[in-house]
Design a protein around this motif. Sequence first.
Motif, short mmCIF file in Angstrom:
data_model
loop_
_atom_site.label_atom_id
_atom_site.label_comp_id
_atom_site.label_asym_id
_atom_site.label_seq_id
_atom_site.Cartn_x
_atom_site.Cartn_y
_atom_site.Cartn_z
N ALA A 150 45.99 26.71 37.74
CA ALA A 150 46.32 27.75 36.76
C ALA A 150 45.64 27.45 35.43
CB ALA A 150 47.83 27.84 36.57
N GLY A 151 45.68 26.18 35.03
CA GLY A 151 45.03 25.78 33.79
C GLY A 151 43.53 25.97 33.83
N GLU A 152 42.92 25.57 34.94
CA GLU A 152 41.47 25.72 35.09
C GLU A 152 41.07 27.20 35.09
OE1 GLU A 152 39.27 23.43 34.94
OE2 GLU A 152 40.38 21.58 35.32
N SER A 153 41.87 28.01 35.78
CA SER A 153 41.57 29.44 35.84
C SER A 153 41.68 30.08 34.46
CB SER A 153 42.54 30.13 36.81
OG SER A 153 42.35 29.67 38.14
N PHE A 154 42.73 29.68 33.70
CA PHE A 154 42.90 30.25 32.37
C PHE A 154 41.78 29.77 31.43
CE2 PHE A 154 44.57 30.22 28.03
CZ PHE A 154 44.90 31.56 27.90
N LYS A 155 41.40 28.52 31.57
CA LYS A 155 40.33 27.96 30.73
C LYS A 155 39.05 28.79 30.89
CE LYS A 155 38.41 24.01 32.00
NZ LYS A 155 38.26 22.55 32.21
N ILE A 156 38.72 29.13 32.12
CA ILE A 156 37.51 29.90 32.38
C ILE A 156 37.68 31.35 31.91
CG2 ILE A 156 36.09 30.86 34.22
CD1 ILE A 156 36.48 28.19 35.69
N ALA A 157 38.85 31.93 32.19
CA ALA A 157 39.10 33.33 31.79
C ALA A 157 39.04 33.50 30.27
CB ALA A 157 40.46 33.79 32.30
N ALA A 158 39.55 32.49 29.54
CA ALA A 158 39.62 32.59 28.08
C ALA A 158 38.38 32.04 27.40
CB ALA A 158 40.85 31.85 27.57
N GLY A 159 37.53 31.34 28.14
CA GLY A 159 36.33 30.75 27.56
C GLY A 159 36.64 29.65 26.56
N ILE A 160 37.62 28.82 26.90
CA ILE A 160 38.02 27.74 25.99
C ILE A 160 37.88 26.38 26.67
CG2 ILE A 160 39.63 29.17 24.67
CD1 ILE A 160 41.91 28.02 26.35
N SER A 289 47.14 32.62 55.40
CA SER A 289 46.59 33.49 54.36
C SER A 289 46.52 32.78 53.01
CB SER A 289 47.42 34.78 54.24
OG SER A 289 48.72 34.50 53.78
N GLU A 290 47.52 31.95 52.72
CA GLU A 290 47.54 31.22 51.46
C GLU A 290 46.44 30.16 51.39
OE1 GLU A 290 49.97 31.11 48.42
OE2 GLU A 290 49.31 33.07 49.11
N ALA A 291 46.15 29.53 52.52
CA ALA A 291 45.08 28.53 52.55
C ALA A 291 43.75 29.17 52.15
CB ALA A 291 44.99 27.91 53.95
N LYS A 292 43.52 30.37 52.65
CA LYS A 292 42.28 31.08 52.30
C LYS A 292 42.28 31.48 50.82
CE LYS A 292 39.43 35.11 53.46
NZ LYS A 292 39.23 35.44 52.03
N LYS A 293 43.42 31.98 50.33
CA LYS A 293 43.51 32.42 48.93
C LYS A 293 43.23 31.27 47.98
CE LYS A 293 47.15 32.62 46.28
NZ LYS A 293 48.47 32.92 45.70
N TRP A 294 43.86 30.12 48.22
CA TRP A 294 43.68 28.99 47.32
C TRP A 294 42.28 28.41 47.40
CZ3 TRP A 294 46.58 28.29 43.31
CH2 TRP A 294 47.92 28.70 43.32
N ASN A 295 41.68 28.48 48.57
CA ASN A 295 40.31 28.03 48.71
C ASN A 295 39.39 28.88 47.83
OD1 ASN A 295 38.11 26.47 49.98
ND2 ASN A 295 37.61 28.39 51.01
N ASP A 296 39.66 30.18 47.80
CA ASP A 296 38.87 31.08 46.95
C ASP A 296 39.09 30.76 45.47
OD1 ASP A 296 37.93 32.35 49.19
OD2 ASP A 296 39.33 34.04 49.09
N ILE A 297 40.36 30.46 45.09
CA ILE A 297 40.68 30.15 43.69
C ILE A 297 39.97 28.86 43.26
CG2 ILE A 297 42.52 29.37 42.13
CD1 ILE A 297 44.38 31.36 43.49
N VAL A 298 39.96 27.86 44.14
CA VAL A 298 39.29 26.59 43.82
C VAL A 298 37.80 26.84 43.55
CG1 VAL A 298 38.53 24.37 44.77
CG2 VAL A 298 40.91 25.08 45.02
N LYS A 299 37.18 27.64 44.40
CA LYS A 299 35.75 27.93 44.23
C LYS A 299 35.47 28.71 42.95
CE LYS A 299 34.52 27.84 49.15
NZ LYS A 299 34.09 28.64 50.32
#
Length: 306
Positions: A150-160, A289-299
């Motif tokens: 969640a932190g990594e995703s927000f960091k990229i989304a916010a550009g911080i 289904s969750e294994a696939k979703k999280w794999n996509d989020i990691v990438k």
Amino acid sequence: MSAAQTTNTYPNQAIRMVVPYPPGGPTDITARVVAAEMSKTIGQSVVIDNRPGASGMIGSEMVTKSTPDGYTLLANASIHVINPSVYPDMRFDAIKDFTPITQLAQVPLVLVVPANSPIKSVKDLVEYAKANPGKVNFGSAGSASAQHLAGESFKIAAGIQMQHIPYKGSAPALTDLAGGQLQLMFDSMPSATPMINSGKLRAIAVTTTARAKARPDLPTIAESGFPGFDISTWYAYWAPKGTPADIIEKLATSAAQALKNPEVIAKYEAMGAEPVGSTPAQFAAYVESEAKKWNDIVKKSGAKLD
């Protein structure tokens, strides 16, 4: 032994529920509440055994090596299906080496900061991080956990810029956050709630697209300038591969009964967790289904092990 005989004689001793995190964290709390109620309905004690370390993999691997007789089970979070996307050399298969029992709960993550932090909104956080590059640290329950991603995703989304600090579970991370050693954390609602209620932490926003039922006053990150931002975590029970189907069904039924108990529901709602109680078949499909979703989020997030 026939299925009927197995069901009739099981359980005839205490059941060990391995929680691969320290006491006090969200996995421990959600598992413990249901285990206590299951002890009443299944006829034997369901004892929690905390075995923390390696992002939940030490306790999980222990369960894979246990006899598949229904007396050693695993209570873990969605990190169970996240780890394979991050750790290339896992010594067990998170899906093939386990038999899904049931999903206990679905839980939003909540963005929390120390009570004395100048950060009071998502907008404040972005502005603070941009004004203080290299000085913002966020904690998590461990590398590759939902909190970390969640932190990594927000960091990229916010550009911080934010530095990830992994811990062995949420509880020690929250302690350091309240003490000011960290600037923020995306944590599971169950473990963050006590410190929010006591005034040690300030809740800023939730990570799901819809507001959390437990805290409808909190805005979502999506409505705070980041449309589409949606991350949640969940908690569940598994058994070692090869555990008889009738035992799995009996455990799932007992857990589902516990999740319908008004006292359990009240405890979950107080923590911000939403009870599920799926069948083994439903949960098996959800795991895939969750294994696939999280794999996509990691990438997409570019998350790395620290």
